[in-house]
Design a protein around this motif. Sequence first.
Motif, PDB file in Angstrom:
ATOM      1  N   TYR A 164      -7.625 -31.309 -31.802  1.00 23.11           N
ATOM      2  CA  TYR A 164      -7.302 -30.528 -32.999  1.00 23.11           C
ATOM      3  C   TYR A 164      -5.857 -30.764 -33.452  1.00 23.11           C
ATOM      4  O   TYR A 164      -4.904 -30.643 -32.672  1.00 23.11           O
ATOM      5  CB  TYR A 164      -7.532 -29.042 -32.727  1.00 23.11           C
ATOM      6  N   TYR A 165      -5.738 -31.094 -34.740  1.00 26.24           N
ATOM      7  CA  TYR A 165      -4.447 -31.333 -35.376  1.00 26.24           C
ATOM      8  C   TYR A 165      -4.475 -30.609 -36.725  1.00 26.24           C
ATOM      9  O   TYR A 165      -5.261 -30.964 -37.599  1.00 26.24           O
ATOM     10  CB  TYR A 165      -4.204 -32.823 -35.574  1.00 26.24           C
ATOM     11  N   TYR A 169      -4.584 -28.061 -28.531  1.00 21.65           N
ATOM     12  CA  TYR A 169      -5.086 -29.198 -29.308  1.00 21.65           C
ATOM     13  C   TYR A 169      -6.115 -30.016 -28.537  1.00 21.65           C
ATOM     14  O   TYR A 169      -7.002 -30.637 -29.131  1.00 21.65           O
ATOM     15  CB  TYR A 169      -3.915 -30.063 -29.783  1.00 21.65           C
ATOM     16  N   SER A 228      -6.356 -32.778 -27.298  1.00 27.10           N
ATOM     17  CA  SER A 228      -6.528 -34.154 -27.814  1.00 27.10           C
ATOM     18  C   SER A 228      -7.581 -34.218 -28.909  1.00 27.10           C
ATOM     19  O   SER A 228      -8.179 -35.264 -29.158  1.00 27.10           O
ATOM     20  CB  SER A 228      -6.913 -35.099 -26.667  1.00 27.10           C
ATOM     21  N   ASN A 254      -8.169 -31.204 -40.181  1.00 29.12           N
ATOM     22  CA  ASN A 254      -7.862 -31.711 -38.842  1.00 29.12           C
ATOM     23  C   ASN A 254      -7.181 -33.078 -38.946  1.00 29.12           C
ATOM     24  O   ASN A 254      -7.746 -34.113 -38.589  1.00 29.12           O
ATOM     25  CB  ASN A 254      -9.141 -31.800 -38.011  1.00 29.12           C
ATOM     26  N   ALA A 288       0.776 -28.655 -27.488  1.00 30.06           N
ATOM     27  CA  ALA A 288       0.411 -28.675 -28.902  1.00 30.06           C
ATOM     28  C   ALA A 288      -0.771 -27.741 -29.157  1.00 30.06           C
ATOM     29  O   ALA A 288      -1.593 -27.481 -28.272  1.00 30.06           O
ATOM     30  CB  ALA A 288       0.053 -30.088 -29.340  1.00 30.06           C
ATOM     31  N   GLY A 289      -0.823 -27.234 -30.383  1.00 27.60           N
ATOM     32  CA  GLY A 289      -1.948 -26.384 -30.754  1.00 27.60           C
ATOM     33  C   GLY A 289      -1.588 -25.400 -31.842  1.00 27.60           C
ATOM     34  O   GLY A 289      -0.527 -25.489 -32.475  1.00 27.60           O
ATOM     35  N   TYR A 332       0.980 -24.606 -36.763  1.00 29.69           N
ATOM     36  CA  TYR A 332       0.473 -25.638 -35.855  1.00 29.69           C
ATOM     37  C   TYR A 332       1.664 -26.451 -35.390  1.00 29.69           C
ATOM     38  O   TYR A 332       2.519 -26.844 -36.191  1.00 29.69           O
ATOM     39  CB  TYR A 332      -0.540 -26.561 -36.531  1.00 29.69           C
ATOM     40  N   TYR A 348       2.990 -29.786 -32.990  1.00 31.89           N
ATOM     41  CA  TYR A 348       2.696 -30.974 -32.184  1.00 31.89           C
ATOM     42  C   TYR A 348       4.002 -31.704 -31.917  1.00 31.89           C
ATOM     43  O   TYR A 348       4.564 -32.362 -32.791  1.00 31.89           O
ATOM     44  CB  TYR A 348       1.721 -31.914 -32.889  1.00 31.89           C
ATOM     45  N   GLY A 371      -5.836 -37.099 -35.887  1.00 31.60           N
ATOM     46  CA  GLY A 371      -6.943 -36.219 -36.259  1.00 31.60           C
ATOM     47  C   GLY A 371      -8.080 -36.970 -36.913  1.00 31.60           C
ATOM     48  O   GLY A 371      -7.949 -38.130 -37.310  1.00 31.60           O
TER      49      GLY A 371
END
Length: 810
Positions: free
Chosen positions: A767-768, A763, A765, A784, A742-743, A732, A734, A792
Amino acid sequence: MKKRISLLLILLFGIFLSSCGGKPSPSTTITSNTTSVDDSKLNFTGVTFDSESFVYDGNPHILSEVSGAPENTTISYSGRNNYVDVGVYEASATLSKNGYNDLTLTATLTITKATLSGYEYESKTVTYDGLDHINDIQLIGVLPEGSTVKETVKNSNNEIVTSAIEVGSYTYTCEITNKNYNAITLRATLDIKAKKKDMPVFISSDGTIYFANGLHESFLYSLNSSEELKLLDYSSPKEFNKYNSSSALFISGSVLLNSVKEISNGETNILYTDSNISDFVKYNSSIYYYSCNSLNKEKSGIYKVDATDTANEPIVTKIFEGKTDNLSIYENHLYFTNGNDKNYIYKLNLSSNQTTLVLQEKVHEYTISNNKLYCTVNGTLNDYIGYVDLSSSSTTTTKLTNASGEYLIVKNGYLYYNYTDLFSYVDSSYKGVWRISTSGGEPEHIIATENINGFDVESSASIVYIDTIDLHLYRYNVTTKTKTDLLNGFVAPEVTPMNTGGNAISLGTKTYYLNMYAGKTLYVYDELTKKNSQLTSNKVADFYIYNNIMYFNQVTMLTNNDLYSINLKTGGEAEKISSNDIRNMVSDGTYIYATHYNWAGLAGGISRMKLDGSEYVKFSNIDGAKNFTIKDNKLYYINCATGQDNGNIEFMSISDITSLTEGLKGTVLSSNIKNVKQFAFDGNNIFYIYNGTIDNSVRRTDFTSLAEGTKIASSKTNPSEILLHGDYVYYYSYAATAASSAGFYKVSKTATQDGTQELILGYNSTYYGSSLVISSSGYLYFLNYIPKLLLGDAHFYQLDLSSKNVVKIY
């Protein structure tokens, strides 16, 4: 003209003959297939070809032959055949004979639909158990060949469903059709009743109500006199000890362990933890007693816990052998039901440890008040509630009422109880909360309902209880016989819990994880049942699975952390194997290596112990070690400076570690491999996250070169975590400077440069990812939340790597 008159006379003559007894059957139709009648010939009279009707019976049917025809008449049939199925079948018969005019007769064979009967389609009632009961209602009976059955099941919202798992009423409609039978519709109802749970209610002397909130995972809540609702603990109380009305003392149950907790000044303190605590009583602030009914006979008994010395582990002593329950302390005696002796009541002198029989009757539960022991007895002749006078030497009971009651409470001169099925069936009209004067008299039915999960007495005019069906908390007014929903409009709180990160491990189709919305307790999600289960009622600092054994570190007493183990394959009870606080565990099959934490909860060196917890040794003083990995008889780790998230990869030779080793230092793997945030070995390859000031990338190097390696993902990349699975490195990313990129990504392990990585899920806005793990079914699970960035919602999610579909697990 003369010919027509002759024909008319012949017909009139025929009618005359018929009126004299020679008429054909009313079901016979005469059709002449001649265009003229020869006056020199005779006409057939008195002949019949009758229509017939049958109800379908599966057998062939045919019209009867023409009757009444003269001898030597030739009869030719058309359509007169054997028929089985329902229908209307036309037939004709042509009669011929010398000297007679030909005659054609017609008749109809009718087969009508039969009636279906002899089928059972019965309604059923079951108790909720989490299983699918959609097939519990079955059509019983043998259906005729060619039948079609259409079954429809609807829930209480009139929606068609294909499963019946949750509590509620389900309406079944069964339509049976068959071409030879009248269609029938059968109806039945499946009622899934809520399972009665351990959901106790306790009202303290200051009026505060403590209860298991069924609208929020049965977690412990309080409701004070100002109607302030507060979440106190992420555990489910299974029993309150009501002998001290000034404080709430309760047992919290979970799949793996039980803990005794006490509410003090609005905070929850853990007094003691064991794999099995049936009941618990507090003698004073540092002496406790608890009963254990273990699967292991040798462990069952009553234990004394002496926690006087707060600097050391409490001293635990077994004072009684065997299965027991229902503990209470009264006048320096510990009372209990003795499972070794038919659940008779005994008392144990706390000074001499001598036991004495109190009541020679099988007892379900009891309570002590004002020198009287009130109890529910499973008597030889019948069940009843009575009492024993403890001020006398008598061991016999005085019967109060013929009822089998639970949740016995003595308040305001009354004994309150819930009349329900304990030893035998009780008619539902009698179920509910009753009370009877402690001086005797007739019992009074206060609340007429069978749906009581737990209750307590607020005053002589007020009862507070939890309803089995909707799990709401109600206050019942005894005078007006009305109830008030104390949880009306309640919505479980949704506040993102601050945390330092989680942990997740997949084993087959089950994924174990730390639930941030349940106080960082340990949960498991089963892909087959799609169900979450809470495994611990206390916060878990870390856990690790090796060879189907789960090792987990949880808070067990005040702020102490202990290490437990349980076999996930065979089940059984969790076993405490060490009082040491260790985290970041890894095993070589003989030992567990981990970060040693001190009493303040700070990392304080590296330790080792055997799988059973023995031979514990802190062999190194390196404080910031993490990411332990074993390869080729060496222990690898990242040595992070205090407060740092990255460092160098170091290693120690396992052969250098002994039971006497202290202060062992590591060797840097390579000066070229630095600023390492996380690493993973794959054969000869080393994959790692380079965490530089400007450059943050996923890199691959190897043990042969030990060079800086190849950047296989670097552009617009700031990986928080990597995971090796199959042919790919999943991660992942960011990067604050490139948030739109991000993603979740994957990149081939054999990639030769940056730019080949593939975006799995942006992501958006939303998924983290952290605590990444992939199950055997190809699902990626993640917390998350990114702790460092506080980004998240901290829920646990499932990402289908094939469809890219995301599902919130908790």
